[in-house]
Design a protein around this motif. Structure first.
Motif, PDB file in Angstrom:
ATOM      1  N   UNK A 127      -5.527 -15.434 -17.407  1.00 39.41           N
ATOM      2  CA  UNK A 127      -4.267 -14.633 -17.333  1.00 39.41           C
ATOM      3  C   UNK A 127      -4.443 -13.363 -18.302  1.00 39.41           C
ATOM      4  N   UNK A 128      -5.366 -13.635 -19.345  1.00 36.28           N
ATOM      5  CA  UNK A 128      -5.368 -12.684 -20.467  1.00 36.28           C
ATOM      6  C   UNK A 128      -6.081 -11.307 -19.713  1.00 36.28           C
ATOM      7  N   UNK A 129      -6.825 -11.484 -18.639  1.00 36.57           N
ATOM      8  CA  UNK A 129      -7.117 -10.351 -17.945  1.00 36.57           C
ATOM      9  C   UNK A 129      -6.453  -9.717 -16.806  1.00 36.57           C
ATOM     10  N   UNK A 130      -5.221 -10.288 -16.649  1.00 38.30           N
ATOM     11  CA  UNK A 130      -4.319 -10.010 -15.445  1.00 38.30           C
ATOM     12  C   UNK A 130      -3.672  -8.769 -15.968  1.00 38.30           C
ATOM     13  N   UNK A 131      -3.815  -7.579 -15.120  1.00 39.87           N
ATOM     14  CA  UNK A 131      -3.497  -6.276 -15.665  1.00 39.87           C
ATOM     15  C   UNK A 131      -1.870  -6.132 -15.340  1.00 39.87           C
ATOM     16  N   UNK A 132      -1.265  -7.047 -14.501  1.00 38.87           N
ATOM     17  CA  UNK A 132       0.080  -7.207 -14.399  1.00 38.87           C
ATOM     18  C   UNK A 132       1.007  -7.577 -15.257  1.00 38.87           C
ATOM     19  N   UNK A 133       0.237  -8.242 -16.378  1.00 41.40           N
ATOM     20  CA  UNK A 133       0.978  -9.110 -17.447  1.00 41.40           C
ATOM     21  C   UNK A 133       0.745  -8.336 -18.844  1.00 41.40           C
ATOM     22  N   UNK A 134       1.644  -8.595 -19.714  1.00 35.21           N
ATOM     23  CA  UNK A 134       1.874  -8.020 -20.964  1.00 35.21           C
ATOM     24  C   UNK A 134       2.037  -9.368 -21.838  1.00 35.21           C
ATOM     25  N   UNK A 155       7.379 -10.208 -17.391  1.00 34.34           N
ATOM     26  CA  UNK A 155       8.346  -9.255 -17.657  1.00 34.34           C
ATOM     27  C   UNK A 155       9.072  -9.631 -18.993  1.00 34.34           C
ATOM     28  N   UNK A 156       9.092  -8.370 -19.950  1.00 39.10           N
ATOM     29  CA  UNK A 156      10.002  -8.861 -21.235  1.00 39.10           C
ATOM     30  C   UNK A 156      11.187  -7.724 -21.038  1.00 39.10           C
ATOM     31  N   UNK A 157      12.468  -8.219 -21.348  1.00 39.15           N
ATOM     32  CA  UNK A 157      13.384  -7.289 -21.071  1.00 39.15           C
ATOM     33  C   UNK A 157      14.035  -7.531 -22.512  1.00 39.15           C
ATOM     34  N   UNK A 192      12.281  -2.490 -20.564  1.00 39.04           N
ATOM     35  CA  UNK A 192      11.516  -3.518 -19.642  1.00 39.04           C
ATOM     36  C   UNK A 192      10.331  -3.188 -19.258  1.00 39.04           C
ATOM     37  N   UNK A 193       9.373  -3.986 -19.470  1.00 36.27           N
ATOM     38  CA  UNK A 193       7.867  -3.964 -19.270  1.00 36.27           C
ATOM     39  C   UNK A 193       7.789  -4.140 -17.705  1.00 36.27           C
ATOM     40  N   UNK A 194       8.322  -4.713 -16.852  1.00 34.37           N
ATOM     41  CA  UNK A 194       8.013  -4.711 -15.502  1.00 34.37           C
ATOM     42  C   UNK A 194       8.217  -3.351 -14.944  1.00 34.37           C
ATOM     43  N   UNK A 195       9.541  -3.025 -15.075  1.00 27.04           N
ATOM     44  CA  UNK A 195       9.928  -1.398 -14.528  1.00 27.04           C
ATOM     45  C   UNK A 195       9.146  -0.406 -15.529  1.00 27.04           C
ATOM     46  N   UNK A 196       8.630  -0.861 -16.673  1.00 25.82           N
ATOM     47  CA  UNK A 196       7.610   0.207 -17.633  1.00 25.82           C
ATOM     48  C   UNK A 196       8.638   1.278 -18.138  1.00 25.82           C
ATOM     49  N   UNK A 203       3.176   2.831 -20.555  1.00 22.59           N
ATOM     50  CA  UNK A 203       1.938   1.817 -20.838  1.00 22.59           C
ATOM     51  C   UNK A 203       2.383   1.166 -22.124  1.00 22.59           C
ATOM     52  N   UNK A 204       3.367  -0.106 -21.872  1.00 21.35           N
ATOM     53  CA  UNK A 204       3.284  -0.861 -23.094  1.00 21.35           C
ATOM     54  C   UNK A 204       2.224  -1.429 -23.718  1.00 21.35           C
TER      55      UNK A 204
END
Length: 601
Positions: free
Chosen positions: A204-211, A216-218, A243-247, A289-290
């Motif tokens: 998961x640490x290398x998953x570019x879709x995750x922060x 998602x962090x809102x 919103x980190x998902x919507x950036x 890019x958070x």
């Protein structure tokens, strides 16, 4: 009932009894085991920096629920000081208090069988989070020893941890910064944080879709106000949403303004330095890019938007000014000097009014010039040399109404890699009544335009740190100037009719083309004064074009000074009147600074 069904029912009953016994046993005996494991995980994963305490732990194995009450995560100051000596201390440390920590629907079977922890939800009630930031130089250097990941900290206990939802309501957040022994900080209240789909496993640490291992962090921050350390300005907004998902990052009712009235500001500063007010209904960053922002302090986004706002700049010439060399301090050069990287594909400006105010020391009045309802965009706004290697120009395409009247359209090009600040600017001003400029001419120069029809202005310019050059065209007619006597208290202001007459008849062309049908074009080659700002130099260059199109060449100005003096003698005006005429001409054509210092602070 057949015997086989009897045996099935007996076996099922025995299984239920066995499961019930296991649940009962672990419900009674796992509490101390779980307590030990929890504290062990916190201690080990933080290298002893943090200690977990709580008043009570309620465990229901059957439902998969855990509740901890009066929870506290405490950093150990002695361990932290030891980590500083060992050069392993993090720049940030946390002190967290919770009224309750509620974990719901964790899968016991997966934990026992596969060491996989799956949780439906975690709720943190009334969190108090204190973040202390203390910069350490050793964290800026590249370490040869790889840092332990979160997964590596828990892999001895779990092969994976997944939490579907995390909810933090009514958060009290305190930020303290320690720098050179001094502490400053901010405080936020009533913050709401929602986190969705947290996954900590080997990949998961290398998953570019995750922060931070999340999908998602809102974050929602209401009603914030902060007084800046300089003692003069404050920063506030009504609402911040992230919103980190919507950036996306959105600020509403943003304001950067002085804490005191204008008169008090200049009195306390005791110098003529620009006072700035910025207010926007909307400030938005999209596709931000958070990860780069948090990890590397790089601001990288597809677009930024400034909507429905004002930019107010004020100067007061009753106070002294301290000249400085402004070479190398143009806007694009300042952007290149920033310590942190910025890369914005587009900055959108929508309905922003820019106003410059100046208080005259001589006449005791304030004049202003405004650019109303500005709209347009800036592109390739960056100091990233890799991006600039492909396209080295930052561009601006903006339009506004000058004095809420004539339409100004201007395009700028800034060579970001130029060693001498090369830039271009071209544009036009549409038809307007010249008397609109009396709002700044009368208070500052004690002169007004009696009439004047501005048909069109066009300019096409280039510039560097040292000079500006190009063509200037100004089409107008019926231009008449009225010089004013100094106004006495309680009396109406009167004009200097005779001097005004000679200025209008001799000094300036009342139209372009002039009475002889000669069209005057300004050929500008303006040498910059090193103490002039970028915007002051820009204005002075255009002013040189205005003088040329109005027929005021340096030679003609000198020759007409003598003519004006003879005319004054003919009507028995004193020599002082001639000197005032000369002073006026120099004032209007050489020393106008109605928007010259708007970029100084």
């Amino acid at each position: 009932m057949k015997p086989i069904w009897k045996w099935i029912l007996i076996i099922l009953a025995l299984l239920l009894l066995a499961v019930g016994g296991v649940v009962w046993y672990y419900g009674r005996n796992w509490k101390p085991i779980l307590e030990t494991k929890l504290k062990e995980v916190v201690h080990n994963s933080s290298n002893g920096l943090y200690t977990l305490t709580y008043d009570d732990l309620d465990l229901n194995i059957g439902l998969g629920n855990v509740t901890l009450r009066e929870v506290e995560l405490i950093p150990d100051s002695a361990i932290y000081q030891q980590m500083i000596v060992e050069k392993s201390a993090p720049d940030n440390r946390f002190h967290i208090k919770l009224k309750a920590l509620k974990i719901r629907r964790f899968g016991l079977w997966d934990v026992l069988r596969n060491r996989q922890l799956s949780i439906k939800s975690i709720v943190l009630e009334q969190p108090e989070i204190h973040l202390t930031s203390e910069k350490h130089a050793f964290n800026d250097t590249v370490s040869t020893e790889p840092k332990k990941t979160l997964y590596e900290s828990i892999e001895d206990i779990f092969t994976s941890v997944n939490v579907r939802d995390v909810q933090l309501d009514d958060v009290k957040f305190t930020y303290s910064k320690i720098d050179s022994g001094k502490t400053s900080g901010i405080e936020l209240n009533r913050v709401t944080i929602k986190v969705h789909d947290v996954l900590v496993d080997k990949t998961s640490i290398d998953d570019s879709t995750r922060l931070f291992y999340t999908k998602m962090i809102d974050v929602h921050v209401p009603g914030f106000e902060y007084e800046l350390p300089d003692g003069f300005y404050k920063l506030k907004f009504d609402d911040l949403s992230i919103n980190t998902k919507d950036q996306n990052l959105l600020l509403t009712k943003f304001a950067y303004e002085p804490k005191m009235a204008k008169s008090a500001f200049f009195k306390q500063k005791n110098r003529n330095i620009t006072m700035t007010i910025l207010k926007f209904d909307t400030l938005r960053l999209e596709n931000l890019d958070f990860k780069e922002l948090i990890d590397n302090q790089k601001t990288i986004a597809a677009s930024a938007q400034l909507k429905n706002g004002i930019v107010d700049l004020s100067n007061d010439r009753r106070y002294p000014k301290y000249p400085k060399n402004k070479i190398g301090r143009s806007p694009h050069q300042q952007l290149m000097k920033l310590n942190s990287l910025i890369r914005l594909d587009t900055v959108l400006v929508d309905n922003v009014t820019i106003t410059y105010h100046e208080f005259s020391a001589k006449y005791g009045r304030e004049g202003s010039i405004s650019f109303n309802h500005a709209r347009g965009n800036l592109t390739n706004v960056t100091n990233d040399t890799l991006a600039l290697a492909k396209d080295k120009f930052m561009r601006a395409d903006l339009s506004a109404k000058i004095m809420n009247s004539g339409r100004l359209h201007a395009k700028f090009g800034f060579d970001m890699l130029s060693t001498n600040g090369y830039h271009t600017y071209k544009g036009s001003v549409g038809a307007m009544n010249a008397t609109a400029f009396n709002r700044i001419l009368k208070p500052l120069l004690n002169v007004e335009l009696a009439s004047g029809n501005m048909k069109k202005v066009t300019f096409n310019m280039e510039g560097t740190d040292y000079r500006n050059w190009g063509d200037f065209r100004f089409d107008y007619d019926n231009l008449k100037i009225r010089l004013l006597n100094e106004q006495k208290k309680g009396e109406a202001q009167t004009s200097k009719k005779v001097i005004s007459f000679f200025v209008n008849q001799i000094i300036i062309n009342d139209s372009n083309p002039d009475a002889n049908e000669i069209y005057h074009i300004g050929k500008i080659n303006y040498k910059r004064d090193p103490e002039h700002t970028f915007f002051k130099t820009l204005w002075q260059s255009l002013l040189d074009g205005i003088k040329q199109t109005a027929g005021i060449s340096p030679e003609r100005e000198a020759r007409l000074m003598g003519t004006a003096a003879k005319a004054q003698d003919a009507v028995k005006e004193s020599n002082s009147a001639v000197n005032k005429t000369k002073s006026f001409i120099r004032g209007i054509f050489k020393k106008k600074e109605k928007s010259e210092d708007s970029d100084e602070k």
